[in-house]
Design an enzyme around this catalytic site. Structure first.
Site, PDB file in Angstrom:
ATOM      1  N   HIS A 259      -4.642   1.722   7.261  1.00 47.30           N
ATOM      2  CA  HIS A 259      -3.283   2.271   7.370  1.00 47.30           C
ATOM      3  C   HIS A 259      -3.080   3.416   6.368  1.00 47.30           C
ATOM      4  O   HIS A 259      -2.580   4.492   6.715  1.00 47.30           O
ATOM      5  CB  HIS A 259      -2.282   1.128   7.134  1.00 47.30           C
ATOM      6  CG  HIS A 259      -0.841   1.538   7.164  1.00 47.30           C
ATOM      7  ND1 HIS A 259       0.050   1.066   8.094  1.00 47.30           N
ATOM      8  CD2 HIS A 259      -0.127   2.362   6.360  1.00 47.30           C
ATOM      9  CE1 HIS A 259       1.244   1.594   7.866  1.00 47.30           C
ATOM     10  NE2 HIS A 259       1.166   2.388   6.812  1.00 47.30           N
ATOM     11  N   GLU A 260      -3.494   3.184   5.110  1.00 44.42           N
ATOM     12  CA  GLU A 260      -3.281   4.209   4.072  1.00 44.42           C
ATOM     13  C   GLU A 260      -4.169   5.431   4.309  1.00 44.42           C
ATOM     14  O   GLU A 260      -3.742   6.573   4.101  1.00 44.42           O
ATOM     15  CB  GLU A 260      -3.524   3.632   2.674  1.00 44.42           C
ATOM     16  CG  GLU A 260      -2.647   2.435   2.299  1.00 44.42           C
ATOM     17  CD  GLU A 260      -1.182   2.603   2.616  1.00 44.42           C
ATOM     18  OE1 GLU A 260      -0.659   3.727   2.554  1.00 44.42           O
ATOM     19  OE2 GLU A 260      -0.540   1.581   2.961  1.00 44.42           O
TER      20      GLU A 260
ATOM     21  N   GLN B 121       3.085  10.016   1.176  1.00 45.01           N
ATOM     22  CA  GLN B 121       4.382   9.336   1.298  1.00 45.01           C
ATOM     23  C   GLN B 121       5.332   9.660   0.147  1.00 45.01           C
ATOM     24  O   GLN B 121       6.533   9.419   0.249  1.00 45.01           O
ATOM     25  CB  GLN B 121       4.187   7.814   1.360  1.00 45.01           C
ATOM     26  CG  GLN B 121       3.498   7.354   2.629  1.00 45.01           C
ATOM     27  CD  GLN B 121       3.393   5.843   2.645  1.00 45.01           C
ATOM     28  OE1 GLN B 121       2.453   5.278   2.116  1.00 45.01           O
ATOM     29  NE2 GLN B 121       4.368   5.184   3.237  1.00 45.01           N
TER      30      GLN B 121
ATOM     31  N   GLY C  92       0.834  -1.193   0.000  1.00 49.18           N
ATOM     32  CA  GLY C  92       0.000   0.000   0.000  1.00 49.18           C
ATOM     33  C   GLY C  92       0.866   1.239   0.000  1.00 49.18           C
ATOM     34  O   GLY C  92       2.004   1.216   0.489  1.00 49.18           O
TER      35      GLY C  92
ATOM     36  N   CYS D  19       5.685   0.124   7.572  1.00 50.35           N
ATOM     37  CA  CYS D  19       5.356   1.243   6.683  1.00 50.35           C
ATOM     38  C   CYS D  19       6.627   1.646   5.948  1.00 50.35           C
ATOM     39  O   CYS D  19       7.703   1.719   6.549  1.00 50.35           O
ATOM     40  CB  CYS D  19       4.836   2.414   7.513  1.00 50.35           C
ATOM     41  SG  CYS D  19       4.476   3.884   6.549  1.00 50.35           S
ATOM     42  N   LEU D  20       6.491   1.922   4.657  1.00 54.28           N
ATOM     43  CA  LEU D  20       7.654   2.310   3.859  1.00 54.28           C
ATOM     44  C   LEU D  20       8.259   3.630   4.354  1.00 54.28           C
ATOM     45  O   LEU D  20       9.421   3.901   4.104  1.00 54.28           O
ATOM     46  CB  LEU D  20       7.269   2.420   2.376  1.00 54.28           C
ATOM     47  CG  LEU D  20       6.827   1.102   1.724  1.00 54.28           C
ATOM     48  CD1 LEU D  20       6.253   1.358   0.337  1.00 54.28           C
ATOM     49  CD2 LEU D  20       7.975   0.102   1.655  1.00 54.28           C
TER      50      LEU D  20
ATOM     51  N   HIS E 195      -2.715   7.713   6.739  1.00 55.28           N
ATOM     52  CA  HIS E 195      -1.707   8.611   6.150  1.00 55.28           C
ATOM     53  C   HIS E 195      -2.364   9.901   5.656  1.00 55.28           C
ATOM     54  O   HIS E 195      -1.783  10.978   5.742  1.00 55.28           O
ATOM     55  CB  HIS E 195      -1.006   7.940   4.956  1.00 55.28           C
ATOM     56  CG  HIS E 195       0.148   7.055   5.328  1.00 55.28           C
ATOM     57  ND1 HIS E 195       1.255   7.509   5.999  1.00 55.28           N
ATOM     58  CD2 HIS E 195       0.380   5.740   5.097  1.00 55.28           C
ATOM     59  CE1 HIS E 195       2.116   6.508   6.182  1.00 55.28           C
ATOM     60  NE2 HIS E 195       1.604   5.418   5.637  1.00 55.28           N
TER      61      HIS E 195
HETATM   62 NI    NI Z   1       2.469   3.511   5.619  1.00 53.84          NI
END
Ligand code: NI
Length: 170
Positions: free
Chosen positions: A135-136, A51, A46, A93-94, A139
């Site tokens: 989660h997304e 991000q 995701g 998370c990236l 963000h």
């Molecule tokens: Ni994330």
């Protein structure tokens, strides 16, 4: 298409509430496609526009990480309209490299948004897919998964990451 830079915890864009997409123009379509490529290359399941330093309500999700094109979901202005149950599961998370922690999320959700053609999408998601959407969408609210941990844990993780990330910068 291009792979975009993924910004990391501590960057102000990750803490902002993202703006709704008002117009699905060529710029948005290109951003979405680049996000898909960036997510697949990372690899991740995701990605949210903040991000890649774009404060817009746009997310990409693909549990198959590019293996099954029918699993790719690009959603504009996503919204959780219904939620049910609770499930504890590990997240990473990236933008928060190297950290994996258990987070409580709804077990099932209904999520609504738009695709790149402006058509409304309504999806039922459970387990991992529900978790990724939550989660997304967090963000887009300027929230990271570590913000859902206890204050002490969050503090320790933020300090550790601050040190590691500043070391990398030299
Ligand atoms: Ni994330």
């Amino acid at each position: 298409m291009a792979v975009l830079e993924i910004i990391k915890v501590g960057h102000p864009t990750l803490e902002q509430k993202a703006l709704p997409v008002e117009n699905i123009n060529s710029e948005i379509v290109e951003l979405a496609k680049n996000m898909v490529e960036t997510m697949h290359q990372a690899p991740g399941i995701g990605l949210a526009a903040p991000q890649v330093n774009r404060s817009l309500r746009l997310i990409t999700v693909d549990l198959s990480v590019g293996e099954h094109p029918d699993q790719l979901i690009i959603m504009i202005n996503p919204e959780i309209v219904d939620r049910e149950g609770e499930l504890l599961g590990e997240e990473g998370c990236l933008s928060v490299p190297g950290i994996y922690e258990n987070v409580l999320r709804p077990a099932r959700i209904q999520v609504r948004g738009y695709d790149l053609d402006g058509r409304e999408i309504v999806l039922e998601a459970e387990d991992l897919l529900a978790r990724v959407f939550c989660h997304e969408i967090d963000h887009l609210e300027g929230k990271l998964f570590i913000d859902r941990l206890s204050p002490l844990k969050r503090h320790l993780i933020r300090n550790r990451l601050k040190k590691e990330l500043s070391k990398k910068k030299g």
